[in-house]
Design an enzyme around this catalytic site. Structure first.
Site, short mmCIF file in Angstrom:
data_model
loop_
_atom_site.label_atom_id
_atom_site.label_comp_id
_atom_site.label_asym_id
_atom_site.label_seq_id
_atom_site.Cartn_x
_atom_site.Cartn_y
_atom_site.Cartn_z
N ILE A 1 0.86 -1.18 0.00
CA ILE A 1 0.00 0.00 0.00
C ILE A 1 0.91 1.24 0.00
O ILE A 1 1.79 1.35 0.85
CB ILE A 1 -0.90 0.03 1.26
CG1 ILE A 1 -1.71 -1.27 1.37
CG2 ILE A 1 -1.84 1.23 1.21
CD1 ILE A 1 -2.50 -1.36 2.66
N LYS B 1 4.87 1.26 12.80
CA LYS B 1 4.31 1.85 11.58
C LYS B 1 3.57 3.16 11.89
O LYS B 1 3.66 4.13 11.14
CB LYS B 1 3.36 0.85 10.91
CG LYS B 1 4.04 -0.43 10.46
CD LYS B 1 3.01 -1.46 10.01
CE LYS B 1 3.66 -2.79 9.73
NZ LYS B 1 2.67 -3.86 9.40
#
Length: 436
Positions: free
Chosen positions: A143, A212
């Protein structure tokens, strides 16, 4: 930054030949023509470093120089870009990246732990030595989350960023909800299917996703986050009965990370299982899929979704960074000049509605005891559910309640009081109800 875009051949030194490293080599070979067209030059693997040079990895590595010590790639001749795929916040990975940047050599990494922990130092090192540090593969695999936040929304003022950032946890929670099975059973299945590691600690305790989130927050707000101050929880405490209660109340349970910038410059950031309304788009991100959500002053709420891991998507993200460097495109690490880390606001300052599940002895007066704990903390209860769906024994029953808007500090006071009750069995579960 080195003038790689003017060279006919761009030469990579890859440290780490696990599934992602092998995937990079394979994609560079199989998609050679398409990559050449997009990069404007040929890209070849000139050197690699891995533990076992004799191991058959299923790709042709003949003619490629091997280095026993990955750190040698930082200064070796004939290498334009160092690609670090070793992993880990310390040790060889950190030493290699710091050495390469210190020598003005461009670096591409998929190492989220390294960036989350040492991002401020690395950004300064890259800036001071005119090197680029790219890391599209560090968040959500294939992504394009980094480009989405750092480039696509560069003109906006982001108010918040986050999402569902770990496919292993999302798979476990989805399967628990759909099958009614407990955490340990579904975790074992995830390990058998290859969705979870033999040691799943980094995933199920929330650290992978928290790394993340720290990267996304740094990009969104222009400065790294003090990672050791971030509130991180995993999903081990979620039981099958919690899934039942959540469905009954109109919610789904997701491991959710969210970061917001406060007016005083601090960052409100957490990674924890939350309840989100089942009619929202994020609630329908299922299985091993990930999603990144943002909200900007001008762009409003947005979401991108896809498979967040795997050798193919992650290797593709690494090569996308190589192509950017080949075309002379490299931004400051966090989108702006290096900044000192932002302080995280204390957990006690969080606010919202909450879900609380308590396993109790099924006897008169238990609900009154819990209500008293809420009253003493100044917390107003919005609803209560008690039934036999999650009954562990004939004498034990789960009880779930949701609150009106309150503070995390008040809920921590409630948890302390409830933990001291003789009628309570085990550890209660507290989940934030998040509006997304």
């Amino acid at each position: 930054m080195s003038e790689n875009s003017e060279k006919r051949v761009l030469r990579l030194g890859i440290a780490g030949l696990g599934t992602v490293g092998v995937g990079v080599v394979q994609q560079l070979h199989e998609n050679r023509d398409a990559i050449y067209a997009r990069a404007g030059c040929a890209i070849e693997v000139a050197a690699v470093s891995a533990r076992d040079p004799g191991r058959n990895r299923g790709v042709d590595l003949s003619g490629i120089r091997w280095f026993a010590d990955a750190r040698s790639l930082a200064t070796a001749s004939g290498i334009d870009i160092v690609v670090e795929l070793i992993g880990g916040a310390e040790g060889v990975a950190r030493e290699l990246v710091e050495a390469a940047l210190s020598h003005g050599r461009d670096v591409i990494t998929a190492n989220k732990a390294l960036l989350a922990t040492h991002g401020a130092r690395l950004a300064r090192c890259a800036h001071d030595n005119g090197a680029a540090l790219l890391f599209e593969a560090s968040v959500a695999g294939g992504i394009p989350a980094i480009k989405f936040v750092r480039e696509g929304l560069a003109a906006d003022r982001l108010l918040r960023v986050g999402g569902i950032l770990n496919g292993t946890c999302n798979y476990i929670l989805t399967t628990m909800r759909d099958t009614g099975r407990d955490f340990a059973d579904v975790l074992a299945e995830a390990q058998a299917l290859g969705y979870a590691e033999a040691d799943p600690t980094t995933d199920v305790d929330g650290w992978d996703a928290a790394h993340k989130l720290a990267i996304l927050a740094a990009l969104a707000f222009g400065r790294p986050v003090a990672f050791d101050e971030m509130h991180v929880e995993g999903i081990r405490g979620v039981q099958a009965c919690d899934q039942h209660f959540a469905r009954e109340m109109g919610y789904r349970i997701k491991l959710l990370g969210m970061a917001r910038q406060l007016e005083d410059g601090r960052i409100e950031a957490f990674m924890r299982p939350c309840l989100i309304a089942q009619q929202t788009a994020l609630a329908h991100v299922e299985g091993v899929f990930n999603a990144v959500v943002t909200e900007g002053t001008f762009s409003g709420p947005m979401m991108i979704e896809g498979r967040g891991a795997g050798a193919g998507p992650t290797a593709s993200a690494v090569i996308a960074d190589v192509i950017d460097l080949a075309r002379g495109k490299a931004l400051p690490v966090w989108g702006v000049s290096p900044q000192s880390p932002a302080t995280c606001a204390p957990r006690a300052l969080l606010s919202g509605a909450y879900y609380l599940r308590v396993n109790v002895h099924d006897r008169p007066g238990v609900v009154a005891e819990i209500a008293a704990a809420l009253r003493d903390a100044g917390v107003s209860m919005r609803g209560l559910s008690q039934h036999d769906a999650g009954r562990a024994t004939d004498s034990t029953v789960p009880l779930a309640l949701v609150t009106h808007e309150t503070t995390e500090a008040s809920m921590m006071q409630v948890m302390t009081a409830i933990n001291g009750l003789a009628s309570v069995i085990g550890t209660p579960l507290l989940l934030k109800i998040e509006t997304v």
